[in-house]
Scaffold this active site. Sequence first.
Site, PDB file in Angstrom:
ATOM      1  N   ASP A   1      -0.363   4.301   5.843  1.00  0.00           N
ATOM      2  CA  ASP A   1       0.890   3.597   6.241  1.00  0.00           C
ATOM      3  C   ASP A   1       0.478   2.006   6.070  1.00  0.00           C
ATOM      4  O   ASP A   1       0.657   1.592   7.757  1.00  0.00           O
ATOM      5  CB  ASP A   1       1.547   4.415   7.466  1.00  0.00           C
ATOM      6  CG  ASP A   1       2.859   3.735   7.466  1.00  0.00           C
ATOM      7  OD1 ASP A   1       3.563   3.273   6.587  1.00  0.00           O
ATOM      8  OD2 ASP A   1       3.327   3.646   8.899  1.00  0.00           O
TER       9      ASP A   1
ATOM     10  N   HIS B   1       5.594  -0.200   1.136  1.00  0.00           N
ATOM     11  CA  HIS B   1       5.477  -1.358   0.478  1.00  0.00           C
ATOM     12  C   HIS B   1       6.700  -2.008   0.065  1.00  0.00           C
ATOM     13  O   HIS B   1       7.680  -1.239  -0.723  1.00  0.00           O
ATOM     14  CB  HIS B   1       4.706  -1.118  -0.756  1.00  0.00           C
ATOM     15  CG  HIS B   1       4.345  -2.099  -1.667  1.00  0.00           C
ATOM     16  ND1 HIS B   1       3.510  -3.187  -1.504  1.00  0.00           N
ATOM     17  CD2 HIS B   1       4.891  -2.296  -2.948  1.00  0.00           C
ATOM     18  CE1 HIS B   1       3.508  -3.964  -2.370  1.00  0.00           C
ATOM     19  NE2 HIS B   1       4.174  -3.698  -3.318  1.00  0.00           N
TER      20      HIS B   1
ATOM     21  N   GLU C   1       4.505   3.496  -0.974  1.00  0.00           N
ATOM     22  CA  GLU C   1       5.839   2.696  -1.533  1.00  0.00           C
ATOM     23  C   GLU C   1       7.016   3.472  -1.240  1.00  0.00           C
ATOM     24  O   GLU C   1       7.094   4.677  -0.642  1.00  0.00           O
ATOM     25  CB  GLU C   1       5.688   2.257  -2.995  1.00  0.00           C
ATOM     26  CG  GLU C   1       6.803   1.047  -3.503  1.00  0.00           C
ATOM     27  CD  GLU C   1       6.467   0.128  -4.644  1.00  0.00           C
ATOM     28  OE1 GLU C   1       5.499   0.424  -5.000  1.00  0.00           O
ATOM     29  OE2 GLU C   1       7.443  -0.504  -5.114  1.00  0.00           O
TER      30      GLU C   1
ATOM     31  N   ASP D   1       9.504  -3.865  -5.167  1.00  0.00           N
ATOM     32  CA  ASP D   1       9.768  -4.932  -6.072  1.00  0.00           C
ATOM     33  C   ASP D   1      11.144  -5.143  -6.107  1.00  0.00           C
ATOM     34  O   ASP D   1      11.940  -4.617  -6.124  1.00  0.00           O
ATOM     35  CB  ASP D   1       8.880  -4.668  -7.197  1.00  0.00           C
ATOM     36  CG  ASP D   1       9.332  -3.564  -8.225  1.00  0.00           C
ATOM     37  OD1 ASP D   1       9.904  -2.484  -7.288  1.00  0.00           O
ATOM     38  OD2 ASP D   1       9.407  -3.480  -9.360  1.00  0.00           O
TER      39      ASP D   1
END
Length: 838
Positions: free
Chosen positions: A707, A659, A716, A341
Amino acid sequence: MTRRLATALALLTAFALVPAIPAHAAADEGPEQIVNGSFDDGTASWWGTGNITLAVDDGRLCVDVPGGTANPWDVIIGQDNLPLVEGETYAFSFYASATPAKVGRALVQLPVDPWTQYLSAAPALSVSGDVHRYTFTAPVSLPNAQVAFQVGGSAEPWRLCVDDVSLRGGAEPDEYEPDTGPRVRVNMVGYLTDGPKNATVVTEAAEPVTWELKNATGRTVARGKSTPRGLDDSSGQRVHSIDFGAYRKAGAGYTLSADGETSRPFDIAADLYDEMRVDALKFYYTQRSGIEIRDDLRPGYGRPAGHVGVAPNQGDTSVPCQPGVCDYSLDVSGGWYDAGDHGKYVVNGGISVHQLMSVYERDRSAFTDGQLNIPESGNGVPDVLDEARWEQEFLLSMEVPQGEALAGMAHHKIHDRQWTGLPLMPHLDPQPRELHPPSTAATLNLAATAAQAARVFAPYDAAFAARNLAAARRAWAAAVANPDRLADPNDGIGGGAYPDSDVSDEFYWAAAELFITTGEKRFADFVLASPHHTGDIWRERGFDWGNTAQLGRLQLATVPNAIRDRERVRRSVLEGADKYLATQREHPYGLPYAPPDYDWGSNNLVLNNMVVMAVAYDLSGKEKYRAGVREGMDYILGRNALNQSYVTGYGEVSSQNQHSRWYARQLDPSLPNPPRGTLSGGPNSAIQDPVAQRLLQGCAPQFCYVDHIESWSTNELTINWNAPLAWISTFLADRSGHTGCDVRYTARGDRSFTAEVTVRNAGGKSLDGWTLRWSFPGAQRVRNSWGAAVAQDGPVVTAKSDRRLRPGGTAVFGFAATAPAGPNPAPEVFHLNGDRCR
Ligand code: 9MR
């Protein structure tokens, strides 16, 4: 539906909305794609915009929709990561009620710009409630479509309840079977020539089986029998372990065969971790915010600066607080993005930058300028410090300004107002950015890292060191004055919450760092009075951003300081390491981590348990601890139930779809995978994300991993997870042994001091000339020397002599030096001709 019709529909969606067609029976019978559509699991897997609170009322999801919004998309309830298969027909249905009655919008769409809508309906929602049914055919295949109820745009407030949300159709999800390759599990990168060599074979055999080690030509070079280990709880498998540690010949392309299966190939070599330790640290440059990532430095990873205020970014150069939290704005540009993020969180940045500085403090000579190929390379400062400074400057900027009520505290975090979808390059993030309330935990992270930075930066930049020390003192005072400002565990919209209900461990860690740097009694008193100073802090589950007492204890044990009961502190690290060694011995996969369920980011907890063993080795020179670290790494690199490496680019099969909004190759082939040397969080028994929930229900701990880029709870990447990877790979790349030598170091004086050093060769070998190396903890500087040629590079000092040093013989030399204000403890770690003195 015919292919032609599907194509026509795909074209149609490019220009207009797909009309909602009445329900159709066949799709109704397809597999359910929505997770928790009945809300039996509360609001799990559902999200809402920041202006509503999702709550389950009488078995339904209900929200109070605020009035006074302009657009339907100003208020949304949604679920992400729904797979669509091109050409397949889907039945979408839900129950909804509205008080008063309203027309809403129900969409199945692309979760990012241009928000292509595959289904768009405008259901009339009644007070008594109705079931609404639609079908549509997916014009594309997509792993991450979004269901969204857009219910904004009303002048008046109203209440919405939904239930039985269902999206049926598409291919029946195959029973997910991970491809685990051969049943013989090895460290696919390889084994250190003089280290332990262990493997695991999955087999039903009750009796030992024969194993054979073959070299690259296929010739058998060693053989033996396996040890049956019974049922392994962490994998649900019956396994045997194999020990081929007696074999020590370096080479590439070895394989291990047992029970009719042959492992993936691996090397035996001494330099296996040389590149990994650099790659694990290079990871941080491409996580940087606020600066262009240069493609010439990271081919394939170049990108414009993120969050510097160039549209559509709002920029981190003047970020206001969330409404009601404060009335100022701060320049909090820079730092590293936390993970996949675009958020920046002080508690997680804190442990990350700390571990980078602590591995540097372990052996400063292992870190050089130019090592990481970053923009600052060549500036005369070790690259690892330049990289750490990028984050430390950000942490400093999170301080509440003087004159404000909570001056000296640190804001807990800064991130987007709403969660964004994937992929999304940092510079294209359009969300407003907000500062969240100050927290005691963040403040203590600032105190701890700034106190540490004051030491490690002192030889290179006195002003920066002083700035850090002053901030550390202000942060400490502010935390003492505000000891229980806890981050809100529900503050998780648009970014992670990073809550922590007990900050006594952060107090302990910060006091330890402040004591080591300043030597002041009040910090010693705090350390000595803390329950964390003597308690058994060596949790089975390891330490992390929320459990930081271990950081304080490890620092007190290793960085020279005058705490009263230091011997006991050092012994306690060995006790912790013994505990992890015992766990490892019991584990048929050689894991120093064995809770009944695996935590979020389990790989970093495994690595942090290995850090405790590594420090125990440094303190004691006992081979069993180093062997434990070496064996622990086998798990990370392939000796596991999934037969895969969790470090991108290392080993034949490795995590590559972590991620991330910008290493999002799985979603957009024009984007890269994460860079080589990126650690995946790894198995997480709680599987919080919908992809993992769809594929991994009922998984045994080691199998709770996929994965897949949308499996944010198992796969992540983060700055705090790569930090122990950098720590441990640096330790494993260190080829210095422990050697017999005694050093006596006596210093006299204060800001000007002289030191006399006596080095005794306590080993069995005569040294034909010798070099003794140590580091100063801060800005101490040698001015002149006698008895040996003493040279200094930053904090690293070497004393050289051509004289022979026979076993039992001693050499004496001395130097005159200057020291900064504050403690000037005798160095404790000396290397004689490259090996560490015991
Ligand atoms: O690493 C964090 C883990 O320990 C927590 O259990 C989890 C849920 O609170 O959050 C993890 O941190 C994520 C953060 O909230 C947002 N950025 C990505 C982090 C890694 O997944």
